[in-house]
Design a protein around this motif. Sequence first.
Motif, mmCIF file in Angstrom:
data_model
loop_
_atom_site.group_PDB
_atom_site.id
_atom_site.type_symbol
_atom_site.label_atom_id
_atom_site.label_comp_id
_atom_site.label_asym_id
_atom_site.label_seq_id
_atom_site.Cartn_x
_atom_site.Cartn_y
_atom_site.Cartn_z
ATOM 1 N N PHE A 82 51.994 46.298 38.887
ATOM 2 C CA PHE A 82 51.126 45.696 39.900
ATOM 3 C C PHE A 82 50.272 46.771 40.579
ATOM 4 O O PHE A 82 49.058 46.636 40.709
ATOM 5 N N ASN A 83 50.922 47.865 40.976
ATOM 6 C CA ASN A 83 50.179 48.923 41.665
ATOM 7 C C ASN A 83 49.162 49.588 40.743
ATOM 8 O O ASN A 83 48.027 49.844 41.129
ATOM 9 N N ALA A 84 49.592 49.858 39.508
ATOM 10 C CA ALA A 84 48.698 50.526 38.563
ATOM 11 C C ALA A 84 47.499 49.634 38.237
ATOM 12 O O ALA A 84 46.383 50.118 38.044
ATOM 13 N N GLY A 85 47.754 48.312 38.197
ATOM 14 C CA GLY A 85 46.699 47.381 37.826
ATOM 15 C C GLY A 85 45.570 47.305 38.835
ATOM 16 O O GLY A 85 44.487 46.823 38.529
ATOM 17 N N LYS A 86 45.811 47.784 40.054
ATOM 18 C CA LYS A 86 44.748 47.742 41.051
ATOM 19 C C LYS A 86 43.630 48.708 40.684
ATOM 20 O O LYS A 86 42.492 48.524 41.077
ATOM 21 N N GLN A 87 43.985 49.790 39.962
ATOM 22 C CA GLN A 87 42.972 50.800 39.674
ATOM 23 C C GLN A 87 42.635 50.936 38.203
ATOM 24 O O GLN A 87 41.590 51.470 37.847
ATOM 25 N N ASN A 88 43.541 50.507 37.336
ATOM 26 C CA ASN A 88 43.335 50.757 35.914
ATOM 27 C C ASN A 88 43.417 49.479 35.101
ATOM 28 O O ASN A 88 44.109 48.544 35.465
ATOM 29 N N LYS A 89 42.717 49.511 33.991
ATOM 30 C CA LYS A 89 42.811 48.399 33.050
ATOM 31 C C LYS A 89 43.824 48.757 31.967
ATOM 32 O O LYS A 89 43.862 49.895 31.501
ATOM 33 N N PHE A 90 44.632 47.793 31.566
ATOM 34 C CA PHE A 90 45.546 48.008 30.445
ATOM 35 C C PHE A 90 46.002 46.660 29.931
ATOM 36 O O PHE A 90 45.706 45.626 30.540
ATOM 37 N N LYS A 91 46.711 46.685 28.822
ATOM 38 C CA LYS A 91 47.166 45.431 28.221
ATOM 39 C C LYS A 91 48.687 45.402 28.193
ATOM 40 O O LYS A 91 49.346 46.423 28.100
ATOM 41 N N SER A 92 49.211 44.209 28.230
ATOM 42 C CA SER A 92 50.646 44.026 28.220
ATOM 43 C C SER A 92 51.093 43.789 26.777
ATOM 44 O O SER A 92 50.547 42.939 26.084
ATOM 45 N N ALA A 93 52.079 44.585 26.297
ATOM 46 C CA ALA A 93 52.459 44.512 24.883
ATOM 47 C C ALA A 93 53.849 43.916 24.675
ATOM 48 O O ALA A 93 54.098 43.247 23.687
ATOM 49 N N ALA A 94 54.768 44.202 25.579
ATOM 50 C CA ALA A 94 56.139 43.751 25.368
ATOM 51 C C ALA A 94 56.863 43.673 26.704
ATOM 52 O O ALA A 94 56.493 44.334 27.667
ATOM 53 N N GLY A 95 57.878 42.833 26.737
ATOM 54 C CA GLY A 95 58.729 42.765 27.904
ATOM 55 C C GLY A 95 60.158 42.963 27.456
ATOM 56 O O GLY A 95 60.457 42.968 26.263
#
Length: 726
Positions: A82-95
């Motif tokens: 959540f925190n990283a997503g405020k500044q960076n774009k990325f994709k979710s690959a696995a949980g």
Amino acid sequence: MNAWTVPCVLLALQAVSCLGSVRWCTISEQEMRKCTAMAESFQRASIRPELQCVEGTSEMNCAAMLASNNADAVSLSGKGMFNAGKQNKFKSAAGEADDKEYDTSYYTVAVVKKSNLEININNLKGKKSCHTGLGRTAGWDMPIGYLIDSGRMSVMSCNILKGVSDFFSASCVPGANSPNSPESLCQLCIGDENGQSKCSSSAAERYFSYSGAFRCLAEGAGDVAFIKHTTVKENTDGMNTDAWARLLHSTDYELLCRDGSRVSVNEYKRCHLVKVPTRGVIVREGVSTAEVFSMLNEGLKKSGFPMFQSSIYGGTNLMFSDSTTNFLRTESENYVDWLGLGYINALKSMQCTTESVPQTLRWCIQTHGELLKCQKMAESFNKKQLTPPIQCVSGDSYEDCMKKIKNKDADAITLDGGFIYTAGKTYGLVPAAGESYTEGSSDSSYYAVAVVKRSVTDSFSFSGMKGRRSCHTGYGRTAGWNLPVGVLVERGMIRPQRCQFAQAVGDFFSASCVPGANQPGFPANLCEQCIGDTSGNHKCEPQNTERFYGYNGAFRCLADGKGEIAFVKHTTVFDNTDGNNMEPWATSLRSQNFQLLCLNGARAEVSQYAHCNLARVPSHAVMVHPDTDINVVYGLLDKAQEFFGADNNTNGFRMFDSSDFEGTDLIFKDSTIRMTGVGEKKNYSSWLGTNYMNSLKVLECSSAAVSSASVLLVSVLSALLTSFSV
Ligand SMILES: *[C@@H]1O[C@H](CO)[C@@H](O)[C@H](O)[C@H]1NC(C)=O
Ligand SMILES: *[C@@H]1O[C@H](CO)[C@@H](O)[C@H](O)[C@H]1NC(C)=O
């Protein structure tokens, strides 16, 4: 070598690997050691793409390394993502998942004693609460974040500890024992057997952590415990043999659901406050999520490397959670879907810090009367140390104020429906708080309804209105004109040419009373059923001299038999029947002699307005820039109404009363009873609701056509923009 240029067309056949290698970002020295061992093990098993390990310093740092193409993948906690997503774009690959491939997320629940019949999620204010510990996920961040986000708890100037202590009458929040924490947060804690370590963030406090918070409830100290969905099971029905737990039964406890209901503790999947996601693997944009997932999955199955053990490297949960047994391919690459909106909103509410509170809240005002009231409000709020302080900023018009807020030259303004639409659509503003006009109801809105007389011989339906006589509150008014006309157009029952709504309505009904439709070019039958004052003067004028003007007037038009349908709001029938209106025309009216026309063709009793209406009409809302923390705005207003609201006139100033100034409905509507949080209605369209939005869109046809300079069009447009008031 540039691995990324290898074409990926064969990926689906699993025949080639597009990535030469995956650079895994590690956040500690222990993780680096585990990653290196894992990479060697993967290499021996010829897992492709090849795993490489790169060194980062933190979750945030790794997310930044992904963004700058210095790493390809990293596993993050929900909060980290959540925190990283405020500044960076990325994709979710696995949980992470368990061996049945269920994701291993858990649920934060609110547990109460079954015997405590009166308590539910909507009346927690003033109750006693048990928490696992300050800053912990299930017992603090999630439940408090949820209560704030849903508008049930307000927090002034992001002082969350103070907000919680104002909300609950007493609590046990282990760890909330620093000198500046409010005392009530430790009041229910009991410490160890000797009464030592009270409220400490450790097992010495017997009410600490999951089982401690549950014990706090079980022993009757608190009314509600915020714990995990597994906690009750783990401590009841013989599962916990400690003296305090030995005789407890899980069936004596219930969960509080978000919709206000209560269910057994087994039903946590549909009744919880927040679902907390597990850790997830994210990759940088440009890396195939399928390949990274496949690498992890193959590695797990073929390399024999114990991916979910950390102790030999001197840590816990290194790279992955130790409790995990499997990986789950995420359905969507958008990490927001993995985290879930409930989790994100709860986290957001908890991230309000004193630094995010603005120096002042600049209220945009337009008239001299508003300025006077605003100045008095600012001064009164200051006297009670309410923060942030209010400042008054002048705008030339509603639109000018919206523009100022968009440009951050002002912060807030209260608007009604038509303006909320413009503010949201054109200026991107969002609701921060709403007005409520009804006691006891959390839904701050009213319903526009079509009322008819009950009749056995002539029970026509909504689609049978053509050619009948109608009564309207006034031309351009919401419940009496804009919404019914919008619905008629939307359903194809009238087809106005070039936005000539009045013409079309005049053709549709045989005769009507539409006060204000006494305009040049309008069909005369729109005024035909009006009666004017007792001398027959002022016929069809949009003011009280016309006895059929307004809600009560339109209803009277129906009751007197001049019209067969009245377009009013849901309370109008009750206001004028069963002895509630003692004017001669109303004294003998009974509510049971009236019915509502529903859009589905049925008729319904007048009490069924929530299911049988033309639209739910939203109440006025305070609109702000999307960057403004709405919890700060609501936190201020909610605290302010304790002192200056409708039920307190001991402090000189009254927020919902304009009588000391020039005008009515200054800043807030005078009929407001209290301000409410926006809850789930976080943008203008969800605030306005689908039916209402559709009607506005229909009427908006006038603004596109306005350049044709027709008087008609201009008047419809101005009705849209100025008369959307209750
Ligand atoms: C009214 O305001 C006073 C403080 O001025 C406060 O003590 C009291 O609780 C308030 N009353 C209500 C009903 O909120
Ligand atoms: C408003 O929020 C709802 C969800 O609450 C969402 O579905 C919708 O797309 C949003 N609309 C706008 C205009 O952002």
